[in-house]
Design a protein around this motif. Structure first.
Motif, PDB file in Angstrom:
ATOM      1  N   SER A  93       0.814  -1.207   0.000  1.00  0.00           N
ATOM      2  CA  SER A  93       0.000   0.000   0.000  1.00  0.00           C
ATOM      3  C   SER A  93       0.853   1.263   0.000  1.00  0.00           C
ATOM      4  N   GLY A  94       2.076   1.169   0.560  1.00  0.00           N
ATOM      5  CA  GLY A  94       2.906   2.354   0.654  1.00  0.00           C
ATOM      6  C   GLY A  94       3.670   2.681  -0.615  1.00  0.00           C
TER       7      GLY A  94
ATOM      8  N   PHE B 158       8.167   0.571 -12.422  1.00  0.00           N
ATOM      9  CA  PHE B 158       8.034   0.971 -11.018  1.00  0.00           C
ATOM     10  C   PHE B 158       7.194  -0.028 -10.212  1.00  0.00           C
ATOM     11  N   ASP B 159       6.031  -0.393 -10.750  1.00  0.00           N
ATOM     12  CA  ASP B 159       5.142  -1.305 -10.015  1.00  0.00           C
ATOM     13  C   ASP B 159       5.801  -2.654  -9.759  1.00  0.00           C
ATOM     14  N   THR B 160       6.526  -3.142 -10.755  1.00  0.00           N
ATOM     15  CA  THR B 160       7.170  -4.451 -10.622  1.00  0.00           C
ATOM     16  C   THR B 160       8.292  -4.410  -9.597  1.00  0.00           C
ATOM     17  N   ALA B 161       8.962  -3.272  -9.495  1.00  0.00           N
ATOM     18  CA  ALA B 161      10.143  -3.181  -8.635  1.00  0.00           C
ATOM     19  C   ALA B 161       9.794  -3.262  -7.146  1.00  0.00           C
ATOM     20  N   GLY B 162       8.658  -2.688  -6.732  1.00  0.00           N
ATOM     21  CA  GLY B 162       8.335  -2.552  -5.314  1.00  0.00           C
ATOM     22  C   GLY B 162       8.525  -3.805  -4.479  1.00  0.00           C
ATOM     23  N   PRO B 163       7.954  -4.937  -4.881  1.00  0.00           N
ATOM     24  CA  PRO B 163       8.059  -6.134  -4.033  1.00  0.00           C
ATOM     25  C   PRO B 163       9.352  -6.914  -4.181  1.00  0.00           C
ATOM     26  N   MET B 164      10.269  -6.453  -5.018  1.00  0.00           N
ATOM     27  CA  MET B 164      11.509  -7.221  -5.213  1.00  0.00           C
ATOM     28  C   MET B 164      12.395  -7.156  -3.969  1.00  0.00           C
ATOM     29  N   ALA B 165      12.914  -8.332  -3.596  1.00  0.00           N
ATOM     30  CA  ALA B 165      13.760  -8.425  -2.397  1.00  0.00           C
ATOM     31  C   ALA B 165      15.168  -7.910  -2.686  1.00  0.00           C
TER      32      ALA B 165
ATOM     33  N   MET C  39      20.012   3.256   4.734  1.00  0.00           N
ATOM     34  CA  MET C  39      19.897   2.453   3.508  1.00  0.00           C
ATOM     35  C   MET C  39      20.675   1.143   3.630  1.00  0.00           C
ATOM     36  N   VAL C  40      21.833   1.183   4.274  1.00  0.00           N
ATOM     37  CA  VAL C  40      22.620  -0.046   4.451  1.00  0.00           C
ATOM     38  C   VAL C  40      21.827  -1.057   5.281  1.00  0.00           C
ATOM     39  N   GLY C  41      21.105  -0.563   6.285  1.00  0.00           N
ATOM     40  CA  GLY C  41      20.279  -1.453   7.106  1.00  0.00           C
ATOM     41  C   GLY C  41      19.266  -2.221   6.280  1.00  0.00           C
ATOM     42  N   VAL C  42      18.692  -1.556   5.281  1.00  0.00           N
ATOM     43  CA  VAL C  42      17.725  -2.227   4.393  1.00  0.00           C
ATOM     44  C   VAL C  42      18.448  -3.133   3.396  1.00  0.00           C
ATOM     45  N   LEU C  43      19.503  -2.624   2.805  1.00  0.00           N
ATOM     46  CA  LEU C  43      20.210  -3.382   1.763  1.00  0.00           C
ATOM     47  C   LEU C  43      20.783  -4.692   2.287  1.00  0.00           C
ATOM     48  N   THR C  44      21.124  -4.748   3.569  1.00  0.00           N
ATOM     49  CA  THR C  44      21.718  -5.969   4.112  1.00  0.00           C
ATOM     50  C   THR C  44      20.692  -6.905   4.744  1.00  0.00           C
ATOM     51  N   THR C  45      19.427  -6.533   4.699  1.00  0.00           N
ATOM     52  CA  THR C  45      18.373  -7.444   5.181  1.00  0.00           C
ATOM     53  C   THR C  45      17.750  -8.120   3.965  1.00  0.00           C
ATOM     54  N   GLN C  46      18.047  -9.390   3.802  1.00  0.00           N
ATOM     55  CA  GLN C  46      17.728 -10.058   2.541  1.00  0.00           C
ATOM     56  C   GLN C  46      16.244 -10.062   2.213  1.00  0.00           C
ATOM     57  N   THR C  47      15.409 -10.068   3.235  1.00  0.00           N
ATOM     58  CA  THR C  47      13.975 -10.144   2.975  1.00  0.00           C
ATOM     59  C   THR C  47      13.331  -8.773   2.819  1.00  0.00           C
ATOM     60  N   ASP C  48      14.082  -7.717   3.051  1.00  0.00           N
ATOM     61  CA  ASP C  48      13.527  -6.383   2.790  1.00  0.00           C
ATOM     62  C   ASP C  48      13.364  -6.184   1.283  1.00  0.00           C
ATOM     63  N   THR C  49      12.472  -5.281   0.922  1.00  0.00           N
ATOM     64  CA  THR C  49      12.152  -5.084  -0.491  1.00  0.00           C
ATOM     65  C   THR C  49      12.535  -3.674  -0.948  1.00  0.00           C
ATOM     66  N   ILE C  50      12.418  -3.466  -2.246  1.00  0.00           N
ATOM     67  CA  ILE C  50      12.689  -2.122  -2.787  1.00  0.00           C
ATOM     68  C   ILE C  50      11.675  -1.137  -2.215  1.00  0.00           C
TER      69      ILE C  50
ATOM     70  N   THR D  10      10.602  -1.187   0.837  1.00  0.00           N
ATOM     71  CA  THR D  10      11.182  -0.807   2.135  1.00  0.00           C
ATOM     72  C   THR D  10      12.286   0.222   1.948  1.00  0.00           C
ATOM     73  N   LEU D  11      13.104   0.003   0.931  1.00  0.00           N
ATOM     74  CA  LEU D  11      14.185   0.956   0.656  1.00  0.00           C
ATOM     75  C   LEU D  11      13.601   2.319   0.288  1.00  0.00           C
ATOM     76  N   GLY D  12      12.530   2.316  -0.518  1.00  0.00           N
ATOM     77  CA  GLY D  12      11.882   3.567  -0.907  1.00  0.00           C
ATOM     78  C   GLY D  12      11.339   4.320   0.296  1.00  0.00           C
ATOM     79  N   GLU D  13      10.757   3.575   1.239  1.00  0.00           N
ATOM     80  CA  GLU D  13      10.227   4.227   2.444  1.00  0.00           C
ATOM     81  C   GLU D  13      11.355   4.825   3.275  1.00  0.00           C
ATOM     82  N   THR D  14      12.483   4.116   3.316  1.00  0.00           N
ATOM     83  CA  THR D  14      13.649   4.632   4.049  1.00  0.00           C
ATOM     84  C   THR D  14      14.174   5.902   3.380  1.00  0.00           C
ATOM     85  N   VAL D  15      14.247   5.884   2.063  1.00  0.00           N
ATOM     86  CA  VAL D  15      14.694   7.079   1.328  1.00  0.00           C
ATOM     87  C   VAL D  15      13.731   8.234   1.590  1.00  0.00           C
TER      88      VAL D  15
END
Lengths: 434, 113
Positions: free
Chosen positions: B2-3, B30-37, B89-100, B102-107
């Motif tokens: 949703s985010g 863009f839509d495809t990228a969101g859920p990618m780990a 960003m490093v915190g997200v990038l090193t968590t394998q199950t986080d998604t793009i 999640t990275l977008g929300e961090t940014v």
């Protein structure tokens, strides 16, 4: 992450997942007592749990109450194999992370089931898991004179290792847990756009973000081309460097052999981003042209048609990342080296080199080869230690596969505490929340 | 999911930054990228130690920070600077199950666009 289950179904799914994990452990306990494939009838506790998992799944799918006994021998055999595979366990793990908040800690630990197979015919396939954990506690800025430049201090905790349910057959019996105090610097990478150009570029990226490629591929590709024309012209070579003081505990998985290590570490990589969108060998920067390690894979990309230009393009951004360290190792009781050389610390050199590059496209995914080499070398080792082969450990692993699917890996050599040098082939399936 | 919104410039620029650096394929919209780990990003190597993976993630995060500030003109949110943004960003990038996503929300938490 997409939620597809109703609230009513969540507890049952979580129960099915938990049962799958329990089955995993129970199956390992039973493995030495019977051959589960040869006798797939319901005989053990693990089978009854499997029956419960299947019953839950069938109830959820609306097929009603069916027991494992209702399946044919072949079906039971298939289910038994499936329930003992790392892929099933990873799927169960994935569902647990989605549905059961209590298991959320596994997400940060990067927990993954895997199966090991060794070249030793006398050793059965070993099931187990790998984990890695990485967290930064505090960071502080150190000023740079001009952009693009970033310098910082960092204090962090790292842990990673492989654990087999049967430790005796763990081919990579090495756990590393460390605290690091580090400094890093990144320079280069981008030449800034003027403010009006920044607005133009940002608007272009924003417009591209509104497009769905499936709806109109040509329009999407054209907009991305416009975006890349600007970005690629501003990308430059990035130099990244870090230095650190590490204090870590190295051990086998049962902690019967362990040692403390205090080391100074240097690591870095060079990323010639400026050539990343170049489709002509002559236009590549020198970093890319002289990345000889990537030449065989550039040839493979040429054969597989990976690059749209159909040309030979070594990738500068695939230059290896390198880390070297030198430090003092303080072995503890029961360490094999201590038995030979007696108590006391020694100096050790440690290096790690990582290389990864794409080789093909497969069903929309990128197939890459990833290689990692690690060296642990005791400096000025005593003759007795050298004679026992405890002065130097080398480990190499290579993996070929997509980022989220089947992979084949090969490893050789040993890490500290590994029982023996071994060649290990692993075939697995990487699953992640997406 | 949703985010993950293409009305959010931080999200869109996260997708654009990863595409420009070939962390995702140029055909991924863009839509495809969101859920990618994170494991689907090019920098991620399954054979690396956690320590070396962190080194690579920090380098990539520093380059993303360059793109956000120097190509998009982004400014830091209150309480953030380059070091903190890169750390997040490093915190997200090193968590394998986080998604793009999640990275977008961090940014989005770290930068104003």
């Amino acid at each position: 992450m997409t939620a597809t289950s109703s609230d009513r179904k969540l507890p049952m799914l979580a129960r099915a997942c938990a049962a799958s994990l329990l089955l995993w452990f129970a199956g390992q306990a039973c493995a030495q007592q019977q051959d589960p494939v040869a006798t797939p009838a319901i005989k053990t506790e693990s089978d009854s749990i499997a029956a419960q998992v299947i019953a839950d799944a069938l109830m959820l799918s609306g097929l009603g109450k069916v027991t494992l006994k209702d399946f044919s021998h072949d079906a039971r055999e298939f289910l038994d194999n499936a329930l003992h595979s790392p892929e099933t366990a990873n799927k169960a793990n994935e569902l647990l992370l989605r549905q059961a908040p209590g298991w959320a800690f596994l997400k940060d630990i990067n927990f993954k089931f895997k199966a090991f197979d060794t070249a030793n015919a006398d050793v059965d396939t070993s099931l187990g898991f790998e984990y890695s954990f990485d967290r930064s506690f505090t960071r502080g800025s150190v000023g740079c004179k001009a952009d693009p430049c970033t310098r910082a201090l960092d204090f962090s905790l790292h842990a990673d290792g492989n654990v087999a349910f049967d430790e005796d057959v763990n081919p990579n019996n090495f756990l590393d847990t460390r605290l690091s105090f580090s400094f890093f610097q990144s320079t280069g990478g981008v030449r800034a756009l003027a403010p009006e150009q920044q607005k133009q570029y940002s608007d272009l990226v924003f417009e591209a973000g509104q497009l769905k490629r499936a709806a109109d591929p040509a329009k999407f590709d054209a907009k991305v081309d416009e975006m890349l024309d600007i970005a690629a012209s501003r990308l430059t070579t990035q130099f990244y460097f870090e230095s650190a003081f590490d204090a870590h505990l190295e051990s086998n998985q049962s902690f019967t052999e362990k040692q403390f290590v205090y080391a100074v570490r240097l690591a870095g990589e060079i990323k010639p981003w400026g050539s990343i969108w170049t489709n002509n060998f002559d236009a590549l920067d020198n970093w890319s042209k002289f990345n000889l390690l990537d030449y065989p894979f550039a040839a493979l990309r040429l054969l597989t048609g990976y690059d749209e230009c159909g040309c030979f393009l070594p990738r500068g951004v695939s230059l290896p990342t390198v880390s070297v360290a030198i430090g003092t190792v303080d072995p503890q009781d029961e360490d094999p080296r201590t038995v030979i050389a007696g108590p006391g610390s020694y100096t050790r050199f440690n290096a790690e080199v990582s290389f990864k590059t794409p080789v093909a496209h497969l069903n929309g995914d990128v197939v890459s080869i990833a290689m990692n080499y690690r060296l642990y070398d005791e400096l000025d080792a005593e003759a007795a230690v050298s004679a026992a082969g405890l002065n130097r450990f080398e480990y190499f692993v290579a993996t070929l596969g997509t980022q989220n699917g089947p992979f084949i890996s090969y490893s050789s050599g040993k890490l500290p505490f590994d029982a023996q040098s071994d060649v290990v082939y692993a075939i697995g399936f990487q699953t992640h929340l997406d | 999911m949703s985010g993950w919104s293409n009305n959010n410039r931080a999200h869109v620029f996260t997708w654009g930054g990863l595409l420009v650096l070939q962390q995702i394929r140029r055909t991924v919209d863009f839509d495809t990228a969101g859920p990618m780990a994170m494991t689907k990003l090019d920098f991620f190597s399954p054979t690396d130690s956690a320590q070396l993976r962190r080194t690579k993630a920090t380098s990539l995060a520093a380059q993303l920070d360059n793109i956000f500030r120097l190509l998009h003109g982004g400014k830091f949110e209150a309480g953030f600077n380059a070091t903190k943004a890169i750390g997040a960003m490093v915190g997200v990038l090193t968590t394998q199950t986080d998604t793009i996503e999640t990275l977008g929300e961090t940014v989005d938490d770290c930068y104003q666009f």
